[in-house]
Design a protein around this motif. Sequence first.
Motif, PDB file in Angstrom:
ATOM      1  N   LEU A   1       0.845  -1.193   0.000  1.00  0.00           N
ATOM      2  CA  LEU A   1       0.000   0.000   0.000  1.00  0.00           C
ATOM      3  C   LEU A   1       0.879   1.242   0.000  1.00  0.00           C
ATOM      4  CD1 LEU A   1      -2.798   1.485   0.696  1.00  0.00           C
ATOM      5  CD2 LEU A   1      -2.124   1.178   3.068  1.00  0.00           C
ATOM      6  N   GLU A   2       0.457   2.266  -0.748  1.00  0.00           N
ATOM      7  CA  GLU A   2       1.150   3.549  -0.693  1.00  0.00           C
ATOM      8  C   GLU A   2       0.157   4.675  -0.932  1.00  0.00           C
ATOM      9  OE1 GLU A   2       5.014   5.987  -2.503  1.00  0.00           O
ATOM     10  OE2 GLU A   2       4.515   3.995  -3.291  1.00  0.00           O
ATOM     11  N   ALA A   3       0.269   5.739  -0.120  1.00  0.00           N
ATOM     12  CA  ALA A   3      -0.503   6.958  -0.303  1.00  0.00           C
ATOM     13  C   ALA A   3       0.452   8.123  -0.517  1.00  0.00           C
ATOM     14  CB  ALA A   3      -1.396   7.212   0.904  1.00  0.00           C
ATOM     15  N   TYR A   4      -0.090   9.250  -0.998  1.00  0.00           N
ATOM     16  CA  TYR A   4       0.731  10.433  -1.321  1.00  0.00           C
ATOM     17  C   TYR A   4       1.838  10.053  -2.308  1.00  0.00           C
ATOM     18  CZ  TYR A   4      -1.563  12.042   2.962  1.00  0.00           C
ATOM     19  OH  TYR A   4      -2.490  12.357   3.927  1.00  0.00           O
ATOM     20  N   MET A   5       1.472   9.304  -3.357  1.00  0.00           N
ATOM     21  CA  MET A   5       2.453   8.746  -4.282  1.00  0.00           C
ATOM     22  C   MET A   5       3.018   9.821  -5.215  1.00  0.00           C
ATOM     23  SD  MET A   5       0.388   5.260  -5.267  1.00  0.00           S
ATOM     24  CE  MET A   5       1.533   4.820  -6.564  1.00  0.00           C
ATOM     25  N   PRO A   6       4.343   9.871  -5.376  1.00  0.00           N
ATOM     26  CA  PRO A   6       4.940  10.820  -6.325  1.00  0.00           C
ATOM     27  C   PRO A   6       4.986  10.277  -7.749  1.00  0.00           C
ATOM     28  CG  PRO A   6       6.665   9.693  -5.128  1.00  0.00           C
ATOM     29  CD  PRO A   6       5.357   9.164  -4.589  1.00  0.00           C
ATOM     30  N   ARG A   7       4.663   8.979  -7.889  1.00  0.00           N
ATOM     31  CA  ARG A   7       4.704   8.335  -9.203  1.00  0.00           C
ATOM     32  C   ARG A   7       3.455   7.461  -9.338  1.00  0.00           C
ATOM     33  NH1 ARG A   7       7.846   6.125  -5.561  1.00  0.00           N
ATOM     34  NH2 ARG A   7       9.583   7.515  -6.037  1.00  0.00           N
ATOM     35  N   ASN A   8       3.292   6.825 -10.492  1.00  0.00           N
ATOM     36  CA  ASN A   8       2.065   6.069 -10.749  1.00  0.00           C
ATOM     37  C   ASN A   8       2.135   4.609 -10.332  1.00  0.00           C
ATOM     38  OD1 ASN A   8       0.651   8.241 -11.744  1.00  0.00           O
ATOM     39  ND2 ASN A   8       1.288   7.894 -13.863  1.00  0.00           N
ATOM     40  N   ASP A   9       3.229   4.188  -9.725  1.00  0.00           N
ATOM     41  CA  ASP A   9       3.318   2.807  -9.259  1.00  0.00           C
ATOM     42  C   ASP A   9       3.935   2.784  -7.869  1.00  0.00           C
ATOM     43  OD1 ASP A   9       2.943   0.130  -9.271  1.00  0.00           O
ATOM     44  OD2 ASP A   9       4.406  -0.331 -10.836  1.00  0.00           O
ATOM     45  N   LEU A  10       3.757   1.660  -7.177  1.00  0.00           N
ATOM     46  CA  LEU A  10       4.270   1.521  -5.825  1.00  0.00           C
ATOM     47  C   LEU A  10       5.783   1.677  -5.805  1.00  0.00           C
ATOM     48  CD1 LEU A  10       2.133  -1.538  -4.647  1.00  0.00           C
ATOM     49  CD2 LEU A  10       1.815   0.851  -4.001  1.00  0.00           C
ATOM     50  N   SER A  11       6.273   2.324  -4.754  1.00  0.00           N
ATOM     51  CA  SER A  11       7.706   2.546  -4.623  1.00  0.00           C
ATOM     52  C   SER A  11       8.431   1.218  -4.389  1.00  0.00           C
ATOM     53  CB  SER A  11       7.982   3.492  -3.450  1.00  0.00           C
ATOM     54  OG  SER A  11       9.366   3.540  -3.162  1.00  0.00           O
ATOM     55  N   PRO A  12       9.592   1.005  -5.011  1.00  0.00           N
ATOM     56  CA  PRO A  12      10.364  -0.219  -4.738  1.00  0.00           C
ATOM     57  C   PRO A  12      10.949  -0.237  -3.330  1.00  0.00           C
ATOM     58  CG  PRO A  12      11.597   1.280  -6.162  1.00  0.00           C
ATOM     59  CD  PRO A  12      10.226   1.864  -6.030  1.00  0.00           C
ATOM     60  N   THR A  13      11.041   0.937  -2.693  1.00  0.00           N
ATOM     61  CA  THR A  13      11.508   1.002  -1.309  1.00  0.00           C
ATOM     62  C   THR A  13      10.335   0.725  -0.383  1.00  0.00           C
ATOM     63  OG1 THR A  13      13.108   2.695  -1.942  1.00  0.00           O
ATOM     64  CG2 THR A  13      12.670   2.425   0.414  1.00  0.00           C
ATOM     65  N   GLU A  14      10.512  -0.220   0.537  1.00  0.00           N
ATOM     66  CA  GLU A  14       9.404  -0.659   1.371  1.00  0.00           C
ATOM     67  C   GLU A  14       9.617  -0.342   2.847  1.00  0.00           C
ATOM     68  OE1 GLU A  14       9.102  -4.847   0.525  1.00  0.00           O
ATOM     69  OE2 GLU A  14       7.683  -4.501  -1.121  1.00  0.00           O
ATOM     70  N   SER A  15       8.526   0.010   3.524  1.00  0.00           N
ATOM     71  CA  SER A  15       8.482   0.067   4.981  1.00  0.00           C
ATOM     72  C   SER A  15       7.778  -1.201   5.440  1.00  0.00           C
ATOM     73  CB  SER A  15       7.727   1.307   5.465  1.00  0.00           C
ATOM     74  OG  SER A  15       8.421   2.492   5.133  1.00  0.00           O
ATOM     75  N   VAL A  16       8.519  -2.108   6.051  1.00  0.00           N
ATOM     76  CA  VAL A  16       8.009  -3.448   6.382  1.00  0.00           C
ATOM     77  C   VAL A  16       7.391  -3.432   7.768  1.00  0.00           C
ATOM     78  CG1 VAL A  16       8.615  -5.886   6.620  1.00  0.00           C
ATOM     79  CG2 VAL A  16       9.798  -4.448   4.931  1.00  0.00           C
ATOM     80  N   CYS A  17       6.206  -4.036   7.908  1.00  0.00           N
ATOM     81  CA  CYS A  17       5.514  -4.069   9.190  1.00  0.00           C
ATOM     82  C   CYS A  17       6.284  -4.914  10.197  1.00  0.00           C
ATOM     83  CB  CYS A  17       4.088  -4.607   9.021  1.00  0.00           C
ATOM     84  SG  CYS A  17       3.993  -6.359   8.577  1.00  0.00           S
ATOM     85  N   MET A  18       5.988  -4.736  11.477  1.00  0.00           N
ATOM     86  CA  MET A  18       6.700  -5.454  12.541  1.00  0.00           C
ATOM     87  C   MET A  18       6.535  -6.959  12.411  1.00  0.00           C
ATOM     88  SD  MET A  18       8.219  -3.183  14.516  1.00  0.00           S
ATOM     89  CE  MET A  18       8.455  -4.032  16.077  1.00  0.00           C
ATOM     90  N   ALA A  19       5.328  -7.410  11.989  1.00  0.00           N
ATOM     91  CA  ALA A  19       5.066  -8.852  11.919  1.00  0.00           C
ATOM     92  C   ALA A  19       5.927  -9.542  10.870  1.00  0.00           C
ATOM     93  CB  ALA A  19       3.588  -9.094  11.627  1.00  0.00           C
ATOM     94  N   ASP A  20       6.357  -8.805   9.836  1.00  0.00           N
ATOM     95  CA  ASP A  20       7.173  -9.394   8.779  1.00  0.00           C
ATOM     96  C   ASP A  20       8.663  -9.334   9.074  1.00  0.00           C
ATOM     97  OD1 ASP A  20       4.901  -9.923   7.399  1.00  0.00           O
ATOM     98  OD2 ASP A  20       5.365  -8.695   5.651  1.00  0.00           O
TER      99      ASP A  20
END
Length: 415
Positions: free
Chosen positions: A169-188
């Motif tokens: 998921l991504e909001a406030y996107m600067p481009r039209n596709d998901l960023s390759p840089t990820e913020s991974v949740c604690m469970a993962d």
Amino acid sequence: MKLSHALAVLIIAWLAVLGRIQAVTLEVKEGNSTCIKAELSASFSVTYNASSSTKTVQVALPDSTTVDIASSSCGSDSNSPWLVAVFGPGHALGLSFSTNGSLYSVANLTLQYNLSDTSVFPESNSSDVVTVISASVGIWATINTTYRCRSPATFNVGGASVTFSDMRLEAYMPRNDLSPTESVCMADQPSTAAPPTTAITTTTVAPSPTPPGTPERGLYSVNNSNGTVCLLAQMGLQLNVSYFSLSQNKTIQELLNLTPNRTIASGSCEASSASLVLTQERTTLTFTFTLNSTTNKYRLSGLTLLANWTDAPAPFTATNTSLDYLRSTLGRSYMCNAEQTLVVVPIFSLNTFRLQVQPFRVTTNQFATAEECQMDQDQMLIPIIVGAALAGLVLIVLIAYLIGRKRSHAGYQTI
């Protein structure tokens, strides 16, 4: 907590085996630009009243789910971005987002379900369309990164629950596709178990935090487009929050003061609404005022807190847009020197001290005549009542003294 997580995993696995759970891709666009994108699987657990008993159903988000273009939005200066997904006859899943410039998060998770849909809710004795909302769900990421959580995560929403899995998921996107840089949740994130040890350890109990005391009073203002002041506020502010502390490994309640010389004020002024945004390092507090043009009365209708504290596992978000505080008349300011507690949500309330605010019709950069709060009026009455009571007591004593003196003189005879 571990049991509910295990049940969520089993539910997801069972639905996947039966082929009923699907991954969907949802996008919110503004013109040709994508501002919100989500790839996820989800299921819902809803308990409802049936004709003979109470039933609980598990509903998977179908692959036919679409974005409600009318309700979804990329947001603006006064409105939050929204992703609203619709499926079936009257069912919807909504996520609203907020940001403090460095992080974005899901500010509200909304679930709408139609109890008249007998294919999902057999034998339901209601035809209502139910909407339930949950704030501060713990979905957050650094701006310009993709939030990623493969593990199932269950969130309670009113009397229902929503379980997400395989979420990107991504909001406030600067481009039209998901960023390759990820913020991974604690469970993962892989757990790092400490090696076993036989050494004797001594546990030191951390001292209780010292109360912060009365906050310093700050003066804040908002300018309109021509540079003149359109909103004035002078007050001391104290946050009363409950959150999970990583250092103490438990949920704590804490009082935090806003320091005026470290706080930046911004906001906006419209004909019938005004906002004051106070930012102090990792904390953003937003006041929303609305004006009723029929009664010429204004009120504080909304408060939102977004904070990224190092001791919390995720950004803290809390919001309420249906408040009714600080009510006053257009053309006047609202004043309350007494301490007030403005309850926002169960995990967040705001304490105000020596407050004066005017969100509309500010002239010459000064507050207009103030309408005082009831607490200040009551405090003014107390010395008056006490003074009147003391004066009455003195008068009674004086009258009694004069009567007694007259009687003593009447007992003597002239020789």
